[in-house]
Scaffold this motif. Structure first.
Motif, PDB file in Angstrom:
ATOM      1  N   THR A   4       0.863  -1.188   0.000  1.00 44.64           N
ATOM      2  CA  THR A   4       0.000   0.000   0.000  1.00 44.64           C
ATOM      3  C   THR A   4       0.893   1.229   0.000  1.00 44.64           C
ATOM      4  N   TYR A  31       3.988  -2.178   9.848  1.00 42.84           N
ATOM      5  CA  TYR A  31       3.247  -2.550   8.639  1.00 42.84           C
ATOM      6  C   TYR A  31       4.220  -2.802   7.505  1.00 42.84           C
ATOM      7  N   ASN A 169     -15.499  -3.599   7.616  1.00 39.69           N
ATOM      8  CA  ASN A 169     -14.253  -4.137   7.087  1.00 39.69           C
ATOM      9  C   ASN A 169     -12.996  -3.481   7.621  1.00 39.69           C
ATOM     10  N   VAL A 170     -13.038  -2.184   7.833  1.00 37.16           N
ATOM     11  CA  VAL A 170     -11.818  -1.506   8.287  1.00 37.16           C
ATOM     12  C   VAL A 170     -11.742  -1.469   9.811  1.00 37.16           C
ATOM     13  N   GLY A 172     -13.841  -3.324  11.791  1.00 37.20           N
ATOM     14  CA  GLY A 172     -14.053  -4.674  12.299  1.00 37.20           C
ATOM     15  C   GLY A 172     -15.271  -4.860  13.176  1.00 37.20           C
ATOM     16  N   TYR A 284      -8.245   4.742  16.088  1.00 36.72           N
ATOM     17  CA  TYR A 284      -8.843   4.338  14.811  1.00 36.72           C
ATOM     18  C   TYR A 284      -8.267   5.100  13.624  1.00 36.72           C
ATOM     19  N   GLY A 313      -2.057   2.334   9.352  1.00 31.53           N
ATOM     20  CA  GLY A 313      -2.691   1.025   9.471  1.00 31.53           C
ATOM     21  C   GLY A 313      -4.092   1.017   8.869  1.00 31.53           C
ATOM     22  N   GLN A 314      -4.797   2.099   9.063  1.00 27.63           N
ATOM     23  CA  GLN A 314      -6.148   2.277   8.521  1.00 27.63           C
ATOM     24  C   GLN A 314      -6.136   2.229   6.991  1.00 27.63           C
ATOM     25  N   GLU A 317      -5.500  -1.394   5.843  1.00 30.91           N
ATOM     26  CA  GLU A 317      -6.725  -2.185   6.009  1.00 30.91           C
ATOM     27  C   GLU A 317      -7.701  -1.883   4.869  1.00 30.91           C
ATOM     28  N   TRP A 318      -7.836  -0.621   4.573  1.00 29.20           N
ATOM     29  CA  TRP A 318      -8.731  -0.159   3.505  1.00 29.20           C
ATOM     30  C   TRP A 318      -8.342  -0.781   2.164  1.00 29.20           C
ATOM     31  N   ASP A 320      -6.277  -3.523   1.706  1.00 26.05           N
ATOM     32  CA  ASP A 320      -6.324  -4.993   1.774  1.00 26.05           C
ATOM     33  C   ASP A 320      -7.746  -5.517   1.646  1.00 26.05           C
ATOM     34  N   LYS A 321      -8.676  -4.794   2.240  1.00 23.48           N
ATOM     35  CA  LYS A 321     -10.070  -5.237   2.202  1.00 23.48           C
ATOM     36  C   LYS A 321     -10.757  -4.763   0.920  1.00 23.48           C
TER      37      LYS A 321
END
Lengths: 335, 335
Positions: A4, A31, A169-170, A172, A284, A313-314, A317-318, A320-321
């Protein structure tokens, strides 16, 4: 998992560039899939990095000699300061050279820049700005708190779906409870926009819609996604922040007003800190601006390193999902 | 000073009739010009009065066998329960037999009843509901937090003037700072309603208009009168209440989570109580519904005797200062 690529605005916010660079450096070992591009004045960024050790293949500098200040009129700033850390960073997202952009700088310029530089996903009518606020039972997403007021019902329907997908998704939260911000829990309450939106939300099968929510029930944890037009959303958000700030400052004042209270405060402090930790939204990351072709994240203006680190990290996640693909699929947008 | 005749709804609220009657009895010696009419089931009111001493020439009972419960649909309740303490009390105000009506009961029924039973002053387009919230520097009036959403600019202009007159004369704030609730301090921000209202407020010479206020700045004391349509006002009010309640409950939880904290809490408590006392809105009575031919006051549902007592004082102040005459004169309404 793929890499990312995240632009981090090294010049934005009250604690730039120090805390911003620190946050980026803290994120890299956490990460391994993150590739960070620090945008800002090269000398300032280099000075901040000097003496630090980091994986140089995953950190680069995007030289941006200009800086957009918080007080500047957003539209003009974005149009004229082409060499700013914000505009150059957002241009990378627009061009697909980066997936996401994080800034602690001007909210106004970020919202304008996100909209006119990065651009919307096809079929998204409006890109909402969706800060997370802490509640007694966990985080809640307030969607929309952006700059586009006078929303239509179709906008709110999209906000509800995007907010639900994001929180699930982000952040959880399983089957997030989606509610419509209203002035009463009863079905017949509300203004014209609410009355038009309510039946449309009831029809959606891809969200867990629980009906109206009164602002009073948000801090107690009454919903995971609170859908609103930007005007009402902004008022809810700012009142939340204002009451919390004033109340905590008054309590601090009370706790230091007498010797007896001061001693008590020392004893109470560790437990109080622990309890209030759950009221820290920085866990978050920042507030996402959703529905754009890339992710734009705005942290608090006074963000410290931890908030920047969590925002990285957010973004991962965004990516990856594959949130944007989910938007297109689950919301039935045309590809 | 002339006598102020006030109907107090003995059946409304969580603590009725006990605390309501107690508040009325406490008010009588404090306000020698008050004549109080307790409306409610005669047996219940008489039971509450039994054994108490009071000036019987200034206290009477209005027998009302029916009670409107909080959960009832307001319009239907007001239309069908003609023998309720609320409807019978408001009818006295309508008929001029009483100057004011105080209730801790259903907000919805109070707003509906105020509007359709008591009726508006000629020239007032909408009667706003204007609760006072405590701020770090004193009380602030949020006008309008009522049930009439989708306001027009001309309504907001009247709210600003009524709010200013009320705060100056009843609460005693000199040249109250009047602000328009908006999502940014900048002039160009806001929705269509705000943009239409702003220049009209600037033109008014009879108020001290200070421009926009963000919700964030209300708890810190940024304005004395905050003008808003009922939808945004309601959200601001309810968020204020919700954050305060949740935060205080979390702090209480933290303070009792360990033995050490419990000891500290005992030491801190007196000073904290003193500081938070300024955050108690009950000192100002209840929320007035303005622009009606009489005054309608809604206290908190959980009002104790002191709030009822202070609401009586509020009604007397309102009458003595001839607020409705001031509305007519200062706002240039036709007589």
């Amino acid at each position: 998992m793929s890499v990312t690529r995240i632009v981090v605005d090294a010049m934005g916010g009250d604690n730039a560039p120090g805390e911003i660079i620190k946050g980026a450096l803290e994120a890299l070992p956490l990460y391994p899939d993150a590739h960070i591009i620090l945008s800002g004045r090269r000398e300032a960024v280099e000075a901040g990095l000097s003496g630090k050790s980091f994986p140089s293949d995953r950190l680069e500098i995007l030289d941006a000699p200009e800086v957009i200040e918080t007080g500047e009129p957003p539209v003009k700033a974005v149009r004229t300061k082409k060499e700013s850390s914000l505009v150059k960073g957002l241009m990378m997202v627009r061009g697909g050279e980066a997936d996401a952009f994080i800034t602690a700088g001007s909210s106004g310029a970020t919202l304008v820049g996100g909209q006119i530089i990065v651009g919307r996903i096809r079929g998204i009518e409006r890109p909402p700005f969706a800060p997370i606020i802490p509640t007694a039972t966990g985080p809640a997403l307030l969607i929309d708190c952006g700059a586009n007021v006078d929303a239509r019902a179709s906008h709110l329907v999209q906000f509800a779906q995007m907010g639900s997908i994001y929180m699930e998704n982000v952040v959880g939260i399983r089957r997030p409870r989606v509610a419509l911000l209203n002035i009463g829990a009863e079905e017949e309450k509300g203004n014209a926009l609410i009355k038009e939106t309510m039946p449309l939300l009831r029809e959606l099968t891809n969200i867990n819609f629980i009906g109206n929510i009164e602002a009073r029930d948000i801090p107690a944890g009454g919903a995971d996604v609170v859908v609103s037009d930007a005007f009402a959303g902004n008022i809810a958000l700012k009142m939340y922040e204002g009451v919390a700030a004033t109340l905590l400052s008054e309590i601090k004042k009370g706790m230091t007003s007498t010797l007896r209270a001061k001693i008590g405060a020392l004893l109470v402090k560790p437990a109080l800190k622990e309890t209030l930790k759950s009221f820290d939204a920085s866990a978050y990351g920042g507030a996402p601006m959703l529905g754009l072709t890339g992710l734009v994240v705005k942290t608090h203006g006074n963000a410290k390193a931890n908030e920047i680190r969590n925002a990285v990290g957010q973004c991962i996640e965004w990516k990856d999902k594959a949130i944007n693909d989910r938007f297109v699929e689950e919301m039935g947008l045309k590809k």
